[in-house]
Design a protein around this motif. Sequence first.
Motif, PDB file in Angstrom:
ATOM      1  N   UNK A 184       0.906  -1.262  -0.144  1.00 40.24           N
ATOM      2  CA  UNK A 184       0.015  -0.054   0.110  1.00 40.24           C
ATOM      3  C   UNK A 184       0.825   1.185   0.125  1.00 40.24           C
ATOM      4  N   UNK A 185       1.296   1.546  -1.227  1.00 39.22           N
ATOM      5  CA  UNK A 185       2.197   2.863  -1.349  1.00 39.22           C
ATOM      6  C   UNK A 185       1.397   4.113  -1.561  1.00 39.22           C
ATOM      7  N   UNK A 186       1.792   5.085  -0.793  1.00 44.77           N
ATOM      8  CA  UNK A 186       1.456   6.277  -0.989  1.00 44.77           C
ATOM      9  C   UNK A 186       2.476   7.251  -1.130  1.00 44.77           C
ATOM     10  N   UNK A 187       2.301   8.200  -2.222  1.00 48.18           N
ATOM     11  CA  UNK A 187       3.493   9.064  -2.616  1.00 48.18           C
ATOM     12  C   UNK A 187       3.005  10.369  -2.031  1.00 48.18           C
ATOM     13  N   UNK A 188       3.505  11.131  -1.128  1.00 49.23           N
ATOM     14  CA  UNK A 188       3.306  12.354  -0.873  1.00 49.23           C
ATOM     15  C   UNK A 188       4.116  13.537  -1.575  1.00 49.23           C
ATOM     16  N   UNK A 189       3.630  14.540  -1.619  1.00 49.74           N
ATOM     17  CA  UNK A 189       4.295  15.513  -2.285  1.00 49.74           C
ATOM     18  C   UNK A 189       3.979  16.889  -1.460  1.00 49.74           C
ATOM     19  N   UNK A 190       5.090  17.310  -0.787  1.00 49.51           N
ATOM     20  CA  UNK A 190       5.026  18.413   0.200  1.00 49.51           C
ATOM     21  C   UNK A 190       5.041  19.652  -0.734  1.00 49.51           C
ATOM     22  N   UNK A 191       4.020  20.015  -1.464  1.00 48.69           N
ATOM     23  CA  UNK A 191       4.096  20.924  -2.381  1.00 48.69           C
ATOM     24  C   UNK A 191       4.304  22.481  -1.376  1.00 48.69           C
ATOM     25  N   UNK A 192       5.261  23.072  -1.730  1.00 49.94           N
ATOM     26  CA  UNK A 192       5.672  24.256  -1.163  1.00 49.94           C
ATOM     27  C   UNK A 192       4.730  25.410  -1.350  1.00 49.94           C
ATOM     28  N   UNK A 193       4.402  26.301  -0.554  1.00 48.13           N
ATOM     29  CA  UNK A 193       3.461  27.113  -0.599  1.00 48.13           C
ATOM     30  C   UNK A 193       4.012  28.155  -2.002  1.00 48.13           C
ATOM     31  N   UNK A 194       3.393  28.627  -2.858  1.00 48.98           N
ATOM     32  CA  UNK A 194       1.957  28.581  -2.643  1.00 48.98           C
ATOM     33  C   UNK A 194       1.371  27.422  -3.881  1.00 48.98           C
ATOM     34  N   UNK A 195       2.286  26.520  -3.923  1.00 54.52           N
ATOM     35  CA  UNK A 195       1.352  25.550  -4.707  1.00 54.52           C
ATOM     36  C   UNK A 195       0.755  24.604  -4.085  1.00 54.52           C
ATOM     37  N   UNK A 196       0.872  24.482  -2.895  1.00 56.13           N
ATOM     38  CA  UNK A 196      -0.200  23.766  -1.978  1.00 56.13           C
ATOM     39  C   UNK A 196      -1.447  24.201  -2.064  1.00 56.13           C
TER      40      UNK A 196
END
Lengths: 989, 455
Positions: free
Chosen positions: A836-848
């Motif tokens: 069960x794989x999850x890929x996180x993307x810690x989008x930097x502000x303001x892309x989040x």
Amino acid sequence: MAGQGKFDALTKELITHVLGFQLRKEGQPAQYFKEGEENFVRSEQFVLSNLLYHHCLAVNSHAVRRSVEGLALKFTIHGQHHRAQQLTSLTSNFLASPLFQDHFQTDVEWSLLSLLLHLSNSPTQVPLQEIQKVAASPENTEDELQEQIDWAVYLRNGETKYVLGPEEPLSDWSVDSDCSDNEGNDATQLQACLVKNLPPYNVEIVCSSKQPTTRELLEQVHRAKSWLSAKTHLQYWGPKRPQQLPLSDHPVANVLKLWEEEQGLRGLYQHLTEWEVMREVLWVLLCPVPSHIFILNKKGSFTLKQNISLGSLTPGATSSLLEYLCEPLNQLHILDVFMHKYEFPSMDPPKPATILAYAAGLQLWRHRFQSTLVTLEDRVKKQESTCTLLWLEGELRPWLRTLASIFAVHSTATTTILEKSPRYTAVRLLGTLCEGVESASDSGIRGVLLRLLLHSLRHYLSIIHSWLLHGTLVDHAQEFIIQRDESVKANDERFWGEAFTVSLQKDEQSSDAKDPMKTILRFLSPLVVALTTVGKSRELLAILDVQPLPKQSNPCNLSRLKAETEQEQSLEEVVIKFVKKTVRATSSGDIEEEVHASNNEEDADSVLTEGNSHLTLGCKQEDPLLIAAFTDTYQESHHFATPATVDSITSLIEEISDVPRAISVVSLLTSALCPLVKKQQDILSARLISVLIEKNRLDRHCQAVRSVLLMEAGDIMHEFYSHLFAKLESGDGVDSISLTLHLQYCIARLYPDLAQFFSVSVTPQDLQDTRTGKDIIEENERAVGSDDRSDGMLVIEEMTGSCAKTVMVDADRGCTSHHNNETALSMPLARVGLPDITIQYQAPWPANLLLTEAIMKKFNMLFRFNLSLKRVTNGLERLKFRDLASWQAVIRSERNTEESGGPLQSRLHRLQLLRQWLLCFSRELHDHFANTVFLPYHHAVEKLFASRPALTTIIAEHETLVNKLITECLMSSSEKILPLQIVLNKWRA
Amino acid sequence: MPCEIITLQLGQCGNQIGFEFWKKLCSEHGISPEGTLEDYATEGTDRKDVFFYQADDEHYIPRSVLLDLEPRVIHSIMNSPYAKLYNPENIYISKQGGGAGNNWAAGYSQGERIYDEVFDIIDREADGSDSLEGFVLCHSIAGGTGSGLGSYILERLNDRFPKKLVQTYSVFPNQDEISDVVVQPYNSLLTLRRLTQSADCVVVLDNTALNRIATDRLHLSNPSFSQINSLVSNIMSVSTATLRYPSYMNNDLIGLIAPLIPTPRLHFLMTGYTPLTTDQEVASVRKTTVLDVMRRLLQPKNMMVSTPLDRNTQHCYISILNIIQGEVDPTQVHKSLQRIRERKMAQFIPWGPASIQVALSKKSPYIQSAHRVSGLMLANHTNISALFERTLKQYDKLRKREAFLEQFRKENMFTENLDELDASREVVQQLVDEYVAATTPDYLSWGLTQASTES
């Protein structure tokens, strides 16, 4: 009425002064005057009746002049030329006296003249010889007005001869009255004056200070009394019942009397003249306080006083004639209280400026009403034309109707003013007003309500204005419909969605069928979105440290700025002008426009410099923060400031006249506001998005996420999942850290700068097992209810995932191709060997803002979906039976199985073909999703970014697209049946 | 880097088409003949590392090994502007320099001799890649070097890199000019055996068809090799386009060919390309739909294999892969496929799924094309067996007369007997049989009656 106390005191002082009475103190003789004595009361009544009813204090110089001239003419007619001449010359001398010239503003001379005129009784009949006595005197009289004379001593000297009781004051009165007209005369002049002015019998009294007989005395007393009573106007509301009115003999005028006699109720009813009633009506309307006719009942509402009637009507008729006023009076009273309460802003608790503005608007209407009332009163007062109660009612009716409408709106709007938040109150107020304008049928009332609405809206408009221009939502009283949620920081991913909330109490909405909130939302709702966008854009741009508007080169900068400020400044004004123009095309705006333009420039300048110039008058009204800061000092200046500056807009509003029914106020306001807000929104949105895309590479972040999670970057993801699958196949465990590192390594090739934001997390295997175990049961249950639509996604996972597994299993065992469909169906994804794989993307502000957690969750769903697809196709593509570890074992055991399944070669062949089938199928699915789902999505997103719409649009569209992806990947629970699903279900069956 | 592919160019033909292929790749990736990146190409998202690697000095060097037994072609390459492109260590010319003399056996036996040197190069190249996916072999099957050396190298590759894919671009001889090499049936047959047994995928480039296309479709009265080769290089570049321009799918060679090949031996693919134009023909930019392209690809006249147009035969498509380049609305793909299936525009095998895969690929941004959409079809069609049958027939004719066999007998392989030829014939015959069998529904149980040769 406020000056009543002072007035009384002055009156008393005048009496004591003029009569020479002094307040009696201990041990002083009896002639010292005592307040409350009958005579004093009488004299007071006299004075008051003169002062109050003859308006010597508020004198009309022309009227006086005309009267004097008329008197002179009368003299001439009567052949008293000399007198006439004298009067004229005296008057002109009097008027020309330097004293009055010095104090021209007081009009004292006219007051005095009018008093003299009033005191004079039938001057033409005064014996001629006595006039001659007067001859030269009046001039001097006036000349020495200021001279201090001890009147008390003088009068006392004159009075010692009469120690006669009740008559005494009478003579005093007469002396007094002539004294009052000739203030500051010496004895001879006074004498002359008396001769001139007093009625003959009074003169008699004064002059014939011989020995009167008792009878004469009695007669004198009687005469004096009747004169006094005739001359004294007693307030009918006073404690004393005034004398019966001298009615005409005509029965129509004496209906009440007749009726009373008929009913046997004589004396029960106070008789009033129509004139009195009319005036009182006007007074109470001017100031709705309990009065003689209109009193407050126990409940605090106005009602008619019993026992009062017009002389010409029966009590019933009278009350029916007056009753209609009670309700408006109540309403007026409530409105006045309200207006008084909200006259000034306060800090604790802050009063919503909208309410204040509304109160001010009400006040304006009230002023209009009051000025109308004053005009009416003037007319009634003058008695130059016939004014009746019916006429008055006719005059008042439109006003009262307006009042009723206003009050209806008002009461709806302000019922909850205390309990609810300022925001709710303000919104409700505006909403109700809107509703009111819309539902009112009379164009005049519509006009009034529209004006009120516009007044009330001004604060909103100014909030909008400052928000649009300066990006600050200044709303210290928390009344604006949009609210900045302070808990949401600007760099929070929820910022865009939740930073500004339109706050409405939900429960309120449901309870009212005709909810005023909805009405205001009707014209604000198109704006709310735009406004919040503007606000958010502003805030973001500020944080991004970008000028909200790209600066132009210098030369055009100035003109541009000017143009802008004009545009900017006039939000309130523009709206109102627009409304006005639409309501009625008036050309009068031109001049004002210029005035405003200049005002606005000043305002704009001061706003733009944002320095001390805030203190200039123009801004004060506009800036609630300053109001807050300078509350103490402000309130005074407020008064001066208001008429000077605000009135430009106020008067604009007030100029709006009737609103025809055909014009919808809601649409009117919408169309007035929308273009302005939209324009600003467009500018800011374009700016923001260009900044976001150019400087912050919003699209690039989005692309990176797509590349990785949707596997658009096929090569790097291929590397990643190949690695993953290889690990899985070799039986090695996978862990988050190594996968993360590998993923970042892969991504770094494509997005060196963004790779660090990606990370992989793997749900531990045991957790997964328990979860999937449960899932299996659920699935089985669902599978029983066969055509359950919601497990569409499972269908795919089961089919594709399990196919791979089945083939693997089959291949491993080397057994024939017949695989068990039943078991395959209940095989969940995780069991097929995919962690069960999850890929996180810690989008930097303001892309989040765009790649929120929710969106990433969806992306991860898609990622796992993709991964399973890839897993299947990848496994099948790579499948080479000869490479399998079990190959040799199978070869060796060939002999054992030969009989059952035919030659090995044939079995292998069929296995190959099965693989081909499965591969074909999985590829078909894979390509289907690629071509009909992911690639169109890719294009759609690219197009979306290329067209550079507002951020809102991007966020919304993006989410829609992602949701569409999920739907098309058969993972949503929507009701729509995709063709693919039908096919798949058929396969399953 | 994943999925690197090493290209082996063998013999005259192989080196020529290889040369054209690299020229094409260079222009598509914006790489100058010297191997440096052009200024306009620095921002590309294309993947150059599949076919190139980057030397320390920012030079892009093809993962290519040039092998020949005679120096002529390679020398001409080394005299071209592209001389500096190649890694000189990857160029191997036999020291004898005599070539194989159109003799398969000579080429094969020379291969044995130069094995170490050649595989030094190949090993080095393979070691230099992160995750080598496979080899691409360019050769002709009729000559000596391409066929003989090619066959030998195919076998050795299989031994040495058993898990790597081997794809060949094999040029089949022009039947109209059969007089060029009279022993070509022998050569072809022997090579076909290796292609059948040792290659994973063979892209058949039929010189017969290519020449016809050049004359008939492109109106070239006397097509030159370079003109034909540009056609070939075009096919080669397009067929690798999905690897070089990564997208959602078809990012590896195996993924590209696996669905095309149902059983290990049926791996001979024919190609078709549309639109067929020459560089001179500057047509106005035409708007073409996916359906148009796919329909045209199914027309026999666009096929680059000279198979008899016999509509009565049972031959059918086993699988199709369409690589479509250009501005394509992906949603149209699905619809086009549906229409093709509904109208039965293509006859498919009765025993399996009608597998038409469509791979959408980008076009190189650096090359102007007159066509918005172009398509390459890689098809596994049973009709390809006609080529093999033709070879068999010609072989049988030659063999009956024992013609030209003395050249072969000179080599060790054939001194004792001609079993190799017989065995090859057997293999090719089986291949033909399998293709024929694949046209019938009985193919599922085909192994039951077939003697096992694989184990």
